[in-house]
Design an enzyme around this catalytic site. Structure first.
Site, PDB file in Angstrom:
ATOM      1  N   SER A   1       0.895  -1.160   0.009  1.00 12.60           N
ATOM      2  CA  SER A   1       0.168  -0.143  -0.071  1.00 12.60           C
ATOM      3  C   SER A   1       0.891   1.105  -0.109  1.00 12.60           C
ATOM      4  CB  SER A   1      -0.837  -0.065   1.322  1.00 12.60           C
ATOM      5  OG  SER A   1      -1.505   1.051   1.550  1.00 12.60           O
TER       6      SER A   1
ATOM      7  N   TYR B   1      -2.036  -0.876  10.888  1.00  8.46           N
ATOM      8  CA  TYR B   1      -2.283  -1.259   9.580  1.00  8.46           C
ATOM      9  C   TYR B   1      -0.913  -0.860   8.730  1.00  8.46           C
ATOM     10  CZ  TYR B   1      -3.727  -1.466   4.521  1.00  8.46           C
ATOM     11  OH  TYR B   1      -3.912  -1.591   3.098  1.00  8.46           O
TER      12      TYR B   1
HETATM   13  P1  NDP Z   1     -10.990  -6.354  -0.392  1.00  7.92           P
HETATM   14  O1  NDP Z   1     -11.643  -6.372   0.879  1.00  7.92           O
HETATM   15  O2  NDP Z   1     -12.106  -6.021  -1.400  1.00  7.92           O
HETATM   16  O3  NDP Z   1     -10.198  -7.756  -0.789  1.00  7.92           O
HETATM   17  C1  NDP Z   1      -9.491  -8.241   0.157  1.00  7.92           C
HETATM   18  C2  NDP Z   1      -9.593  -9.823  -0.320  1.00  7.92           C
HETATM   19  O4  NDP Z   1      -8.498 -10.379   0.901  1.00  7.92           O
HETATM   20  C3  NDP Z   1     -10.703 -10.461  -0.379  1.00  7.92           C
HETATM   21  O5  NDP Z   1     -10.704 -11.306  -1.391  1.00  7.92           O
HETATM   22  C4  NDP Z   1     -10.444 -11.367   0.994  1.00  7.92           C
HETATM   23  O6  NDP Z   1     -11.360 -12.582   1.004  1.00  7.92           O
HETATM   24  C5  NDP Z   1      -9.098 -11.738   1.230  1.00  7.92           C
HETATM   25  N1  NDP Z   1      -8.689 -11.990   2.498  1.00  7.92           N
HETATM   26  C6  NDP Z   1      -8.968 -11.339   3.743  1.00  7.92           C
HETATM   27  N2  NDP Z   1      -8.645 -11.957   4.475  1.00  7.92           N
HETATM   28  C7  NDP Z   1      -8.161 -13.314   4.482  1.00  7.92           C
HETATM   29  C8  NDP Z   1      -7.739 -14.249   4.862  1.00  7.92           C
HETATM   30  N3  NDP Z   1      -7.349 -14.554   6.244  1.00  7.92           N
HETATM   31  N4  NDP Z   1      -7.262 -15.592   4.162  1.00  7.92           N
HETATM   32  C9  NDP Z   1      -7.511 -15.467   2.973  1.00  7.92           C
HETATM   33  N5  NDP Z   1      -8.041 -14.276   2.154  1.00  7.92           N
HETATM   34  C10 NDP Z   1      -8.256 -13.330   3.020  1.00  7.92           C
HETATM   35  O7  NDP Z   1      -9.878  -5.282  -0.354  1.00  7.92           O
HETATM   36  P2  NDP Z   1      -8.892  -4.775  -1.674  1.00  7.92           P
HETATM   37  O8  NDP Z   1      -8.989  -5.473  -2.832  1.00  7.92           O
HETATM   38  O9  NDP Z   1      -8.719  -3.413  -1.397  1.00  7.92           O
HETATM   39  O10 NDP Z   1      -7.499  -5.450  -0.460  1.00  7.92           O
HETATM   40  C11 NDP Z   1      -6.485  -6.193  -1.417  1.00  7.92           C
HETATM   41  C12 NDP Z   1      -5.165  -5.735  -0.961  1.00  7.92           C
HETATM   42  O11 NDP Z   1      -5.028  -4.494  -1.336  1.00  7.92           O
HETATM   43  C13 NDP Z   1      -4.962  -5.751   0.456  1.00  7.92           C
HETATM   44  O12 NDP Z   1      -3.556  -6.412   0.827  1.00  7.92           O
HETATM   45  C14 NDP Z   1      -5.190  -4.358   1.009  1.00  7.92           C
HETATM   46  O13 NDP Z   1      -4.244  -3.840   2.088  1.00  7.92           O
HETATM   47  C15 NDP Z   1      -4.462  -3.517  -0.350  1.00  7.92           C
HETATM   48  N6  NDP Z   1      -4.772  -2.263  -0.526  1.00  7.92           N
HETATM   49  C16 NDP Z   1      -5.863  -1.827  -0.314  1.00  7.92           C
HETATM   50  C17 NDP Z   1      -6.368  -0.402  -0.681  1.00  7.92           C
HETATM   51  C18 NDP Z   1      -7.746   0.076  -0.583  1.00  7.92           C
HETATM   52  O14 NDP Z   1      -8.093   1.049  -0.567  1.00  7.92           O
HETATM   53  N7  NDP Z   1      -8.682  -0.615  -0.837  1.00  7.92           N
HETATM   54  C19 NDP Z   1      -4.965   0.538  -0.598  1.00  7.92           C
HETATM   55  C20 NDP Z   1      -3.884  -0.162  -0.756  1.00  7.92           C
HETATM   56  C21 NDP Z   1      -3.696  -1.301  -0.612  1.00  7.92           C
HETATM   57  P3  NDP Z   1     -12.075 -13.413   2.110  1.00  7.92           P
HETATM   58  O15 NDP Z   1     -12.903 -12.412   2.849  1.00  7.92           O
HETATM   59  O16 NDP Z   1     -13.085 -14.198   1.107  1.00  7.92           O
HETATM   60  O17 NDP Z   1     -11.197 -14.440   2.628  1.00  7.92           O
END
Ligand code: NDP
Length: 261
Positions: A140, A153
């Protein structure tokens, strides 16, 4: 073994991981999708296959090393190869340090850092043997500059960067590439997941981008490997600004921090 390259993508049931899965499948890769919510994951895989791509859904909790190993094994069984690993699964948090107890900090580290550690470790073992491979780590912009209410975070996102940069140096000259991705605020389920996980409802501030935009920049890095991907180009200046003008960088970060609704 198939001719198609294989990419494992964690956190592919929504957001950036889902967009990356669709984009990499359009590039001709067989995508192996990992996340906990089975129905969402299966739907993404089904839609990719219906659109002419190749996809396999494997339920996986990235905090459990054995489940991550099974995800990699499932990819190898389905396609006979592993070319790309995208460590993307992640969870947000919003709260001052004094509001963040150690259990929450540990949980964030388990998902964001150890999830990345388990997946990177499993993939790099294969990449080293094969003499090729590409590891993506979705950090991020907060992994380059801390912002108020995001100490916990940001710590996990900086930890991913330390791991990724060190592994990149370890693998220099081996044919294995490591790319760190630094998205700014992205329109995904990220904030809804914070409500689900922590009961925290926060509003964002500052510029936003789409997950498809982030995925498109990752496709470019897949075609032409590079060390760092800043999907919002100007944000590349953040690490330099933070090093040269920390006071000003803190002031700007305060303006862009998320606050409770
Ligand atoms: P979402 O919440 O849309 O996606 C997060 C994904 O991570 C989901 O598919 C969720 O699936 C999965 N996940 C969460 N916990 C677990 C777990 N314990 N095991 C397996 N899968 C898991 O958010 P984003 O797409 O935004 O996030 C993706 C990445 O991007 C993250 O690392 C986030 O930190 C990073 N990011 C996001 C930003 C934003 O503003 N959105 C900005 C900068 C970075 P499920 O719940 O089905 O397990």
């Amino acid at each position: 073994m198939t001719d198609r390259r294989t990419a494992v993508i964690t956190g592919a049931s929504s957001g950036i991981g889902e967009a990356c899965a669709r984009a990499f499948a359009s590039e001709g890769l067989h995508v192996v999708l990992g996340a906990r919510r089975e129905a969402q994951l299966a739907q993404v895989a089904d839609e990719i296959v219906a659109a002419g791509g190749a996809a396999t859904a494997v339920p996986c909790d990235v905090t459990d090393a054995a489940q991550v190993d099974r995800l990699v094994t499932a990819a190898l069984e389905a396609t006979g190869r592993l070319d790309v690993m995208v460590c993307n699964a992640g969870l947000g948090y919003n709260g001052r340090l004094d509001e963040t107890d150690a259990d929450r900090m540990r949980r964030l580290m388990e998902v964001n850092f150890f999830g990345t550690f388990h997946a990177a470790r499993a993939a790099v073992a294969h990449f080293r043997q094969a003499g090729r491979g590409h590891l993506f780590i979705v950090s991020s912009i907060v992994g380059r500059k801390g912002v108020p209410r995001m100490a916990a975070y940001a710590a996990t996102k900086f930890a991913q960067v330390g791991l990724g940069e060190s592994v990149r140096a370890e693998l220099a000259g081996t044919g294995v590439h490591v790319t760190l991705v630094y998205p700014i605020s992205t329109e995904t389920e990220f904030r809804r997941a914070m409500v689900r996980e922590w009961g925290l409802d926060v509003s964002g501030a500052g510029p936003r981008q789409s997950p498809e935009h982030v995925a498109a920049t990752m496709v470019r890095a897949l075609r032409r490997p590079r060390a760092d991907v800043y999907p919002m180009r100007l944000s590349r200046l953040v690490p330099a600004a933070s090093a040269l003008l920390p006071g000003l960088a803190d002031w700007v970060a305060t303006r862009f921090s998320r606050t409770p609704k």
